[in-house]
Design an enzyme around this catalytic site. Sequence first.
Site, short mmCIF file in Angstrom:
data_model
loop_
_atom_site.label_atom_id
_atom_site.label_comp_id
_atom_site.label_asym_id
_atom_site.label_seq_id
_atom_site.Cartn_x
_atom_site.Cartn_y
_atom_site.Cartn_z
N THR A 106 31.91 9.26 -9.84
CA THR A 106 33.16 9.48 -10.57
C THR A 106 33.09 8.91 -11.99
OG1 THR A 106 34.50 9.52 -8.56
CG2 THR A 106 35.63 8.95 -10.61
N SER A 145 36.35 18.60 -9.42
CA SER A 145 36.44 17.20 -9.06
C SER A 145 35.05 16.62 -9.26
CB SER A 145 36.89 17.01 -7.60
OG SER A 145 35.82 17.37 -6.72
N THR A 146 34.95 15.31 -9.23
CA THR A 146 33.62 14.71 -9.29
C THR A 146 32.74 15.24 -8.17
OG1 THR A 146 34.37 12.65 -10.34
CG2 THR A 146 32.36 12.53 -9.03
N ASN A 147 33.34 15.53 -7.02
CA ASN A 147 32.57 15.86 -5.83
C ASN A 147 31.90 17.22 -5.87
OD1 ASN A 147 33.64 13.43 -5.12
ND2 ASN A 147 34.96 14.22 -3.50
N THR A 192 -18.71 10.63 4.18
CA THR A 192 -17.61 10.58 5.14
C THR A 192 -17.56 9.18 5.72
OG1 THR A 192 -19.06 11.36 6.92
CG2 THR A 192 -17.79 13.03 5.74
N SER A 323 -11.96 -7.76 -18.86
CA SER A 323 -11.85 -9.13 -18.40
C SER A 323 -11.74 -10.08 -19.57
CB SER A 323 -13.07 -9.50 -17.55
OG SER A 323 -13.05 -10.87 -17.21
N SER A 324 -11.00 -11.18 -19.34
CA SER A 324 -10.90 -12.23 -20.35
C SER A 324 -12.02 -13.25 -20.20
CB SER A 324 -9.54 -12.93 -20.23
OG SER A 324 -9.42 -13.54 -18.95
N LYS A 329 -17.34 -6.28 -18.94
CA LYS A 329 -16.71 -5.67 -17.77
C LYS A 329 -15.64 -4.66 -18.20
CE LYS A 329 -14.84 -6.97 -13.25
NZ LYS A 329 -13.61 -6.17 -13.20
#
Length: 469
Positions: A106, A145-147, A192, A323-324, A329
Amino acid sequence: MTTTFSSTRTEHDLIGDAEVPAHVYWGVHTMRAAENFQITDQKLADNPFLIAALARVKQAAARANLQLGLLDQTRAEAIDQACERVAAGEFNDQFILDPIQGGAGTSTNMNANEVIANVALEILGHNKGEYQYLHPNDHVNLSQSTNDAYPTAVKIATCFAATPLLEAMEELEDACRKKAVEFRTVVKMGRTQLQDAVPMTVGQEFGGWAVTLREDHDRLQESLKLVTEINLGATAIGTGLNAPEGYAEAACYHLAQLTGLGLSTSPHLVEATSDVGSFVHLSGVLKRVAVKLSKICNDLRLLSSGPRAGLNDIQLPAVQSGSSIMPGKVNPVIPEVVNQIAYQVVGYDATVTMAAEGGQLQLNAFEPVIMHSVGLAMKHLANGCTTLARKCIAGITVDEDALRRQVEQSIGLVTALNPVLGYTQSTMIAMEALHTGRGVAELVLERGLLTEVELAELLRPERLANLAS
């Protein structure tokens, strides 16, 4: 709301009088809702598809009301022009409400009514808030209506939002198909249960992903057809009270013309007003897309693992340092982010499921969170598909020689000997090759089971991958 404005206008609702900032296009109902619902830190303005859809619903309603003689031409044309501007995004910043709210939508409907009414008032030469000339409820919301207006807008918005997702899926599918062609003769080992199986080509692997994406694309299109059945004209609970004869048909016709969608009025409007089954189905398809997309990303991460101590079948493009602390990497960050999008979409589907289940009697009050969840799922999936296509799939490379050596050393080649040597003999050769490190071909020749010519033909990787066909 805590912002202070230099000038206000007085508006009234059932709670009483309230001062609304004079410069805004929304009104008292929107202001009350903004004060009540501060949930996500997001706004309706973040979903332009919903705003456009709301405007089109109001525009179609105005045209139907004019057609049926319920609205005079001056007001109808002003509303029509206002809706066109709202649909174009000119007033998106005026849709200030949180997307998750009580009231079955609404507040969102009233936000649209007030914005459109005040834009229309200015078109007519009046000031904002002079509702005696054109009213948000009596004129913009006439015969609605909102509905019925809000659920219809939600469905229209969903169809609008699906377009960029479908396009993004097509782009990702195309990227996979291009790699299928590029790597159509590059032989590798298929696997697999993470164990060596039989040879295939890298192109076949990418081609399989392309088919998966096309299947999901088609299922999404099919699910959207359910969303084009609307309940506009059913007003509060689906009985059509306060919507005159012929209104539902006229409104649906005009809305279809405005949106370009193949809309139809539900044959049972009471059921359509209370049921959100089409969103449960659609959300399930979005979950399917997410799950399949995540599986592809799992494959990409596995196939690119290494580069020295993993599978290293493919090399993903390096897009940032990984990577830090570990120099050199590079991580599969693009598949990783798409995996996370998929997990979130699965969560959105759970929300839609519970919201649908929680509906009671003649209305589901939880469509706001359904709209929010489906809209975000589509947006995130679209962005994920585009990101994966452009920043990952398009730049993938392979080491063809390394892949071929891997195939030649794999005991998976022995599968091709089954028809000639039998399962028992082939198993013995496979086990000896595995334990001694010797090649399958070497052992077969040593035992005199096949000639070199026969063996070469049986173990030709291109034959095993069925490239000739």
